[in-house]
Design an enzyme around this catalytic site. Structure first.
Site, mmCIF file in Angstrom:
data_model
loop_
_atom_site.group_PDB
_atom_site.id
_atom_site.type_symbol
_atom_site.label_atom_id
_atom_site.label_comp_id
_atom_site.label_asym_id
_atom_site.label_seq_id
_atom_site.Cartn_x
_atom_site.Cartn_y
_atom_site.Cartn_z
ATOM 1 N N LYS A 7 16.691 10.049 -5.748
ATOM 2 C CA LYS A 7 16.088 11.121 -6.252
ATOM 3 C C LYS A 7 17.079 12.360 -6.680
ATOM 4 O O LYS A 7 16.982 13.063 -7.663
ATOM 5 C CB LYS A 7 15.002 11.874 -5.308
ATOM 6 C CG LYS A 7 13.781 10.755 -5.628
ATOM 7 C CD LYS A 7 12.506 11.554 -4.417
ATOM 8 C CE LYS A 7 11.501 10.391 -4.629
ATOM 9 N NZ LYS A 7 10.229 11.051 -3.943
ATOM 10 N N ASN A 52 11.906 12.797 -9.566
ATOM 11 C CA ASN A 52 11.150 11.494 -9.448
ATOM 12 C C ASN A 52 10.710 10.978 -10.632
ATOM 13 O O ASN A 52 9.810 10.004 -10.552
ATOM 14 C CB ASN A 52 10.138 11.834 -8.287
ATOM 15 C CG ASN A 52 8.829 12.322 -9.025
ATOM 16 O OD1 ASN A 52 8.907 13.010 -9.751
ATOM 17 N ND2 ASN A 52 7.606 11.962 -8.522
ATOM 18 N N ASP A 108 6.325 15.205 -7.417
ATOM 19 C CA ASP A 108 5.817 15.278 -5.937
ATOM 20 C C ASP A 108 5.097 16.611 -5.444
ATOM 21 O O ASP A 108 4.242 16.429 -4.625
ATOM 22 C CB ASP A 108 7.191 14.726 -5.092
ATOM 23 C CG ASP A 108 7.557 13.408 -5.221
ATOM 24 O OD1 ASP A 108 6.783 12.638 -5.253
ATOM 25 O OD2 ASP A 108 8.920 12.891 -5.064
ATOM 26 N N GLY A 134 9.496 18.517 9.300
ATOM 27 C CA GLY A 134 10.095 17.643 8.464
ATOM 28 C C GLY A 134 11.187 18.636 7.702
ATOM 29 O O GLY A 134 10.629 19.730 7.345
ATOM 30 N N TYR A 161 1.033 7.321 3.328
ATOM 31 C CA TYR A 161 -0.212 6.834 2.942
ATOM 32 C C TYR A 161 -0.562 5.348 3.353
ATOM 33 O O TYR A 161 -1.469 4.765 2.979
ATOM 34 C CB TYR A 161 -0.489 7.099 1.326
ATOM 35 C CG TYR A 161 0.773 6.402 0.408
ATOM 36 C CD1 TYR A 161 1.869 6.977 0.179
ATOM 37 C CD2 TYR A 161 0.666 5.102 0.345
ATOM 38 C CE1 TYR A 161 2.749 6.475 -0.507
ATOM 39 C CE2 TYR A 161 1.741 4.281 -0.363
ATOM 40 C CZ TYR A 161 2.718 5.263 -0.869
ATOM 41 O OH TYR A 161 3.677 4.478 -1.542
#
Ligand code: ATR
Length: 271
Positions: free
Chosen positions: A67, A88, A103, A126, A213
């Protein structure tokens, strides 16, 4: 398929579990487009881009680990993707390769299905690429951010970029926020029983989003739901980023429900 079939794909490594081909091909079929989307598992992003140019591939998704490294290989990068430092999506516009980041948009749209963002206090867990993209767009939307991360150096670096406070992961229970967004890989298959947030750190008024997910409902989300929190799973973000890619490539609205149902079905089968 014939000599006019438009070819799209995803480059990344490893690509063993990518759900993008299932999702994008279902969208092409639904819209009656003469197009196909393939998985190109490659470690060599430079050659992949040369191939894309030489063969006239119409569009490409870009995933881990390419990316950032793809950016200098493109002819143009739109401003948010430049700021985020990650592309992306590539659109081949008559030979010019243009980079985007869907994203961030995907995460925002998924969140907006459940809550407003403007003026809300928001804790991001994060400090990787996903945290950067989500932090960037939430700040633009007027959220009041705080960042927590395991490694202080990486966390403070991103907090500086986002101009927000940094707190160590162990202090997460000390802050009360409207939105909590989990952007690390903790809780992802096969580590379904892991959660980065102790349950005493959750408050029923907090909206909790997990970008993982697989599984669709992570341990964090199960705990949050049991407490009465509104939850947002990672599937919405994945589908929305893909729908935005479809729109950039074809100029058409994406068949969102079809995309969601094929991905859900694939994930349930895998479970
Ligand atoms: P991406 O670009 O997909 O977001 P990444 O750059 O590898 O992925 O970032 C991963 C994030 O998950 C980082 O914030 C990482 O924390 P560190 O900066 O401390 O490495 C976090 N992370 C991964 N595994 C973790 C774990 N077991 N516990 C806590 N944080 C973890």
């Amino acid at each position: 398929m014939d000599q006019h079939t438009d070819i799209y794909g995803v480059i990344g490594h490893p690509l063993t579990h990518s759900l993008s081909p299932i999702m994008q091909n279902a969208a092409f079929v639904e819209k009656g487009l003469n197009a196909i989307y393939l998985a190109f598992d490659t470690e060599n992003v430079e050659d992949a881009l040369k191939g894309m140019r030489a063969l006239g591939l119409k569009g490409m998704s870009v995933t881990i680990p390419h990316k950032s490294s793809v950016i200098p290989l493109l002819d143009q990068v739109d401003d948010p993707a430049k700021q985020i430092g990650a592309v992306n999506t590539i659109v081949n516009d008559r030979g010019r390769l243009i980079g985007y980041n869907t994203d961030a948009f995907g995460a925002l749209e998924a969140l907006k299905e459940k809550t407003q963002v403007f003026g809300k206090t928001c804790l991001i867990l994060g400090a990787g690429g996903a945290a950067r993209a989500i932090g960037y767009i939430l700040k633009k939307q007027g959220a009041d951010l705080t960042l927590a991360n395991r490694s202080r150096v990486r966390g403070e670096e991103l907090a500086n970029f986002l101009e927000c406070p940094f707190i160590p992961l162990e202090k997460v229970a000390d802050v009360q926020v409207d939105l909590l967004i989990q952007t690390t890989s903790v809780g992802m298959y096969p580590n379904n029983n892991e959660s980065i947030v102790p349950s005493d750190a959750l408050n029923p008024v907090t909206v909790v989003m997990d970008i993982v997910y697989n599984p669709i409902e992570t341990k964090l989300l199960t705990t949050a739901k049991d407490l009465g929190c509104v939850t947002v799973n990672g599937l919405g973000m994945f589908i929305r980023q893909g729908a935005e890619q479809f729109k950039l490539w074809t100029g058409l609205e994406a068949p969102f429900e079809t995309m969601r149902s094929v991905v859900e079905e694939a994930l349930r089968k895998a479970e």
